[in-house]
Design a protein around this motif. Structure first.
Motif, PDB file in Angstrom:
ATOM      1  N   GLN A   1       0.843  -1.046  -0.286  1.00  0.00           N
ATOM      2  CA  GLN A   1       0.149  -0.013  -0.056  1.00  0.00           C
ATOM      3  C   GLN A   1       0.775   1.413   0.372  1.00  0.00           C
ATOM      4  OE1 GLN A   1      -3.772   0.399   0.232  1.00  0.00           O
ATOM      5  NE2 GLN A   1      -3.030   1.983  -0.619  1.00  0.00           N
ATOM      6  N   ARG A   2       2.225   1.561   0.863  1.00  0.00           N
ATOM      7  CA  ARG A   2       2.810   2.490   1.090  1.00  0.00           C
ATOM      8  C   ARG A   2       3.480   2.663  -0.506  1.00  0.00           C
ATOM      9  NH1 ARG A   2       4.676   4.292   5.524  1.00  0.00           N
ATOM     10  NH2 ARG A   2       4.824   2.779   6.586  1.00  0.00           N
ATOM     11  N   LEU A   3       3.706   1.936  -1.423  1.00  0.00           N
ATOM     12  CA  LEU A   3       4.314   1.477  -2.739  1.00  0.00           C
ATOM     13  C   LEU A   3       3.282   2.480  -3.659  1.00  0.00           C
ATOM     14  CD1 LEU A   3       6.183   1.256  -5.219  1.00  0.00           C
ATOM     15  CD2 LEU A   3       5.330  -1.607  -4.323  1.00  0.00           C
ATOM     16  N   ASP A   4       1.599   1.451  -3.821  1.00  0.00           N
ATOM     17  CA  ASP A   4       0.526   2.274  -4.146  1.00  0.00           C
ATOM     18  C   ASP A   4       0.338   3.762  -4.216  1.00  0.00           C
ATOM     19  OD1 ASP A   4       0.446  -0.888  -5.373  1.00  0.00           O
ATOM     20  OD2 ASP A   4      -1.346  -0.680  -3.794  1.00  0.00           O
ATOM     21  N   PHE A   5       0.310   4.500  -2.935  1.00  0.00           N
ATOM     22  CA  PHE A   5       0.055   5.496  -2.469  1.00  0.00           C
ATOM     23  C   PHE A   5       1.217   6.442  -3.566  1.00  0.00           C
ATOM     24  CE2 PHE A   5      -2.676   4.929   1.137  1.00  0.00           C
ATOM     25  CZ  PHE A   5      -3.850   4.588   0.331  1.00  0.00           C
ATOM     26  N   LEU A   6       2.251   5.812  -3.075  1.00  0.00           N
ATOM     27  CA  LEU A   6       4.212   6.808  -3.606  1.00  0.00           C
ATOM     28  C   LEU A   6       3.945   6.452  -5.263  1.00  0.00           C
ATOM     29  CD1 LEU A   6       6.631   7.951  -3.041  1.00  0.00           C
ATOM     30  CD2 LEU A   6       7.852   5.180  -3.278  1.00  0.00           C
ATOM     31  N   ASN A   7       3.486   5.280  -5.879  1.00  0.00           N
ATOM     32  CA  ASN A   7       3.958   5.408  -7.164  1.00  0.00           C
ATOM     33  C   ASN A   7       2.566   5.617  -7.435  1.00  0.00           C
ATOM     34  OD1 ASN A   7       4.759   4.642  -9.671  1.00  0.00           O
ATOM     35  ND2 ASN A   7       3.571   2.374  -9.404  1.00  0.00           N
ATOM     36  N   ASP A   8       1.113   6.028  -6.909  1.00  0.00           N
ATOM     37  CA  ASP A   8       0.339   6.573  -7.722  1.00  0.00           C
ATOM     38  C   ASP A   8      -0.349   7.799  -7.561  1.00  0.00           C
ATOM     39  OD1 ASP A   8      -0.386   4.265  -9.001  1.00  0.00           O
ATOM     40  OD2 ASP A   8      -2.377   3.522  -7.794  1.00  0.00           O
ATOM     41  N   LEU A   9       0.604   8.727  -7.287  1.00  0.00           N
ATOM     42  CA  LEU A   9       0.516  10.621  -6.474  1.00  0.00           C
ATOM     43  C   LEU A   9       0.393  11.035  -7.768  1.00  0.00           C
ATOM     44  CD1 LEU A   9       4.709  11.104  -4.803  1.00  0.00           C
ATOM     45  CD2 LEU A   9       1.625  11.379  -3.597  1.00  0.00           C
TER      46      LEU A   9
ATOM     47  N   ARG B   1      -6.747  13.534  -3.659  1.00  0.00           N
ATOM     48  CA  ARG B   1      -6.281  12.465  -2.822  1.00  0.00           C
ATOM     49  C   ARG B   1      -4.282  12.040  -2.757  1.00  0.00           C
ATOM     50  NH1 ARG B   1      -9.071   7.490  -1.053  1.00  0.00           N
ATOM     51  NH2 ARG B   1      -7.357   5.755  -0.788  1.00  0.00           N
ATOM     52  N   LEU B   2      -3.946  12.492  -1.067  1.00  0.00           N
ATOM     53  CA  LEU B   2      -2.931  12.086  -0.844  1.00  0.00           C
ATOM     54  C   LEU B   2      -2.464  10.815   0.022  1.00  0.00           C
ATOM     55  CD1 LEU B   2       0.291  13.195  -1.170  1.00  0.00           C
ATOM     56  CD2 LEU B   2       0.213  14.606  -0.236  1.00  0.00           C
ATOM     57  N   GLY B   3      -2.007   9.999   0.021  1.00  0.00           N
ATOM     58  CA  GLY B   3      -1.383   8.792   0.372  1.00  0.00           C
ATOM     59  C   GLY B   3      -0.627   8.782   1.148  1.00  0.00           C
ATOM     60  N   LEU B   4       0.354   9.966   1.410  1.00  0.00           N
ATOM     61  CA  LEU B   4       1.539   9.976   1.559  1.00  0.00           C
ATOM     62  C   LEU B   4       1.141  10.823   3.167  1.00  0.00           C
ATOM     63  CD1 LEU B   4       4.195  10.663  -0.651  1.00  0.00           C
ATOM     64  CD2 LEU B   4       4.197   8.370   0.533  1.00  0.00           C
ATOM     65  N   PRO B   5       1.704  10.254   4.640  1.00  0.00           N
ATOM     66  CA  PRO B   5       1.291  11.805   5.462  1.00  0.00           C
ATOM     67  C   PRO B   5       1.776  12.527   5.408  1.00  0.00           C
ATOM     68  CG  PRO B   5       1.837   9.010   6.064  1.00  0.00           C
ATOM     69  CD  PRO B   5       2.564   9.220   4.289  1.00  0.00           C
TER      70      PRO B   5
ATOM     71  N   ALA C   1       9.827   2.933  -9.528  1.00  0.00           N
ATOM     72  CA  ALA C   1       8.699   4.238  -8.884  1.00  0.00           C
ATOM     73  C   ALA C   1      10.795   4.841  -8.562  1.00  0.00           C
ATOM     74  CB  ALA C   1       8.837   3.613  -7.630  1.00  0.00           C
ATOM     75  N   ALA C   2      11.610   3.713  -8.037  1.00  0.00           N
ATOM     76  CA  ALA C   2      13.077   4.541  -7.830  1.00  0.00           C
ATOM     77  C   ALA C   2      13.693   5.106  -8.516  1.00  0.00           C
ATOM     78  CB  ALA C   2      13.817   3.416  -7.048  1.00  0.00           C
ATOM     79  N   ARG C   3      13.297   4.166 -10.172  1.00  0.00           N
ATOM     80  CA  ARG C   3      14.029   5.020 -11.075  1.00  0.00           C
ATOM     81  C   ARG C   3      13.490   6.327 -11.546  1.00  0.00           C
ATOM     82  NH1 ARG C   3      15.608  -1.010 -14.141  1.00  0.00           N
ATOM     83  NH2 ARG C   3      17.634  -1.158 -12.356  1.00  0.00           N
ATOM     84  N   LYS C   4      11.860   6.381 -11.587  1.00  0.00           N
ATOM     85  CA  LYS C   4      11.488   7.102 -12.262  1.00  0.00           C
ATOM     86  C   LYS C   4      11.805   8.145 -11.606  1.00  0.00           C
ATOM     87  CE  LYS C   4       7.549   7.878 -15.028  1.00  0.00           C
ATOM     88  NZ  LYS C   4       6.314   7.469 -15.751  1.00  0.00           N
ATOM     89  N   GLY C   5      11.358   8.822  -9.929  1.00  0.00           N
ATOM     90  CA  GLY C   5      12.356   9.509  -9.516  1.00  0.00           C
ATOM     91  C   GLY C   5      10.877  10.371  -9.361  1.00  0.00           C
ATOM     92  N   THR C   6      11.441  12.130 -10.020  1.00  0.00           N
ATOM     93  CA  THR C   6      10.220  13.478  -9.681  1.00  0.00           C
ATOM     94  C   THR C   6       9.425  13.251 -11.118  1.00  0.00           C
ATOM     95  OG1 THR C   6      11.973  14.692 -10.648  1.00  0.00           O
ATOM     96  CG2 THR C   6      12.371  14.399  -8.784  1.00  0.00           C
ATOM     97  N   ALA C   7       9.913  12.620 -11.428  1.00  0.00           N
ATOM     98  CA  ALA C   7       8.270  11.959 -12.638  1.00  0.00           C
ATOM     99  C   ALA C   7       7.613  11.188 -12.710  1.00  0.00           C
ATOM    100  CB  ALA C   7       9.352  11.162 -14.149  1.00  0.00           C
ATOM    101  N   LEU C   8       7.825  11.041 -10.813  1.00  0.00           N
ATOM    102  CA  LEU C   8       6.317  10.111 -10.785  1.00  0.00           C
ATOM    103  C   LEU C   8       5.433  11.262 -10.480  1.00  0.00           C
ATOM    104  CD1 LEU C   8       8.192   7.371  -7.803  1.00  0.00           C
ATOM    105  CD2 LEU C   8       6.831   7.013 -10.152  1.00  0.00           C
ATOM    106  N   LEU C   9       5.364  11.862 -10.070  1.00  0.00           N
ATOM    107  CA  LEU C   9       4.594  13.646 -10.028  1.00  0.00           C
ATOM    108  C   LEU C   9       4.090  13.715 -11.158  1.00  0.00           C
ATOM    109  CD1 LEU C   9       6.995  15.724  -8.342  1.00  0.00           C
ATOM    110  CD2 LEU C   9       5.142  14.403  -6.810  1.00  0.00           C
ATOM    111  N   ASP C  10       4.275  13.394 -12.034  1.00  0.00           N
ATOM    112  CA  ASP C  10       3.999  13.329 -13.487  1.00  0.00           C
ATOM    113  C   ASP C  10       2.911  11.619 -13.988  1.00  0.00           C
ATOM    114  OD1 ASP C  10       4.510  15.970 -14.047  1.00  0.00           O
ATOM    115  OD2 ASP C  10       6.159  14.969 -14.318  1.00  0.00           O
ATOM    116  N   ASP C  11       3.603  11.688 -13.653  1.00  0.00           N
ATOM    117  CA  ASP C  11       3.145   9.242 -13.623  1.00  0.00           C
ATOM    118  C   ASP C  11       3.380   8.585 -13.206  1.00  0.00           C
ATOM    119  OD1 ASP C  11       1.705   8.078 -15.515  1.00  0.00           O
ATOM    120  OD2 ASP C  11       2.472   7.600 -17.611  1.00  0.00           O
TER     121      ASP C  11
END
Length: 315
Positions: free
Chosen positions: A178-186, A194-198, A269-279
């Motif tokens: 779930q932590r991974l899902d919330f991070l990956n679906d930012l 919605r935001l899954g990061l505290p 997700a780790a390799r994508k880095g800041t691009a997670l904020l886009d997709d």
């Protein structure tokens, strides 16, 4: 891998109308969760396949009802759905294929009934949740909704009622997942309010919800947050391999694959880095197919023991 009709035969599903209902759930899961469907078909024993697909279809159908639209509408949809499910469990009759297959599965695997009740009891939390102020709030969400949802399926992987040790192992896995899902679906979550990061995690890294939604700054701080979360998720996934030895041997390739593919998603997700904020990131297809092929071979040629963290793809 047996054909679908033979799979139904091996599961003891002979009634023509129930076979149609199970086939409908199979098609539904294959449509919206192709990777998971492929893993179930390849790696689980045929008698278990229709039941896992039926539980998966029920879980996703329920989640869709309470995960879209304004909170008031979702609450009303949940109340109506909960009433329908409880009536079906009480009478043994249902007017929807997704519920008829659920009842059929619960008749063969009685441990599912309690898990359905737990899932419905936690569903209002999902309706209410748009974010978490603290890590404690996140942990309460895991206990209240994520774990009961996962146990709808996981309880079918063991014989009889799950033990406390098995439930604890499932919690370790679903927290990391779930932590991974919330991070990956930012990006998707932020667009939906919605935001899954505290919030306290963001503050610790000098970030804010508004700043993330605007994609406007502090890339180094987001990379630090991503690294922090990746380490925590990786630790959880490694510990999750303890689940392998807690299920019957024929189900172990599926559990290993489930954890390993989450590890591949984390790597992406780790390799994508800041691009997670886009997709969102997606696991490497070749690597995922390699995991499935490896576990399919293990299923055909079972080896002693279950599997240790070193056998997976969490690094």
């Amino acid at each position: 891998m047996p054909t679908w009709p033979k799979t139904l035969d091996r599961a003891g599903i002979t009634d023509p109308s129930l076979r149609r209902d199970h086939s409908e759930q199979r098609a539904r899961v294959a449509r919206y969760a192709r990777a998971e469907y492929t893993a179930v078909r390849l790696l689980l024993p045929a008698p278990l396949v229709p039941d896992v697909l039926a539980a998966t279809a029920f879980m996703h159908h329920s989640d869709d009802l309470i995960d879209q639209g304004p909170a008031g509408g979702r609450s009303a949809a949940l109340a109506d759905w909960e009433s329908r499910v409880h009536a079906a469990l009480k009478t043994g009759e249902a007017d929807r294929p997704v519920l008829r297959t659920l009842l059929d599965t619960a008749a063969r695997r009685p441990q599912l009934r309690e898990r359905v009740e737990d899932f419905l009891a936690g569903a209002p939390l999902e309706v209410r949740t748009t974010g978490f102020a603290t890590e404690r709030d996140f942990q309460q969400y895991i206990d209240g909704y994520s774990l009961p949802a996962f146990l709808l399926i996981a309880c079918l992987l063991v014989d009889g009622a799950p033990t406390d040790r098995f439930v604890a192992g499932c919690r370790t896995f679903i927290e990391a997942s779930q932590r991974l899902d919330f991070l990956n679906d930012l990006s998707e979550d932020l667009a939906g309010g919605r935001l899954g990061l505290p919030e306290e995690l963001l503050a610790r890294h000098g970030l804010s919800r508004t700043g993330l939604a605007g994609k406007g700054g502090a890339p180094d701080r987001f990379r630090a947050l991503l690294g922090d979360q990746a380490r925590q998720i990786r630790t959880g996934l490694r510990a999750s391999y303890g689940l392998v030895d807690l299920v019957p041997a024929p189900n172990r390739p599926f559990v290993r694959a489930l954890i390993s593919i989450q590890g591949l998603t984390l790597r992406a997700a780790a390799r994508k880095g800041t691009a997670l904020l886009d997709d969102s990131a997606r696991p490497n297809v070749t690597a995922a197919l390699r995991v499935l092929a490896r576990e399919y071979a293990a299923r055909r040629r079972p080896a002693p023991g279950g599997g240790a963290p070193g056998t997976g793809d969490t690094d």
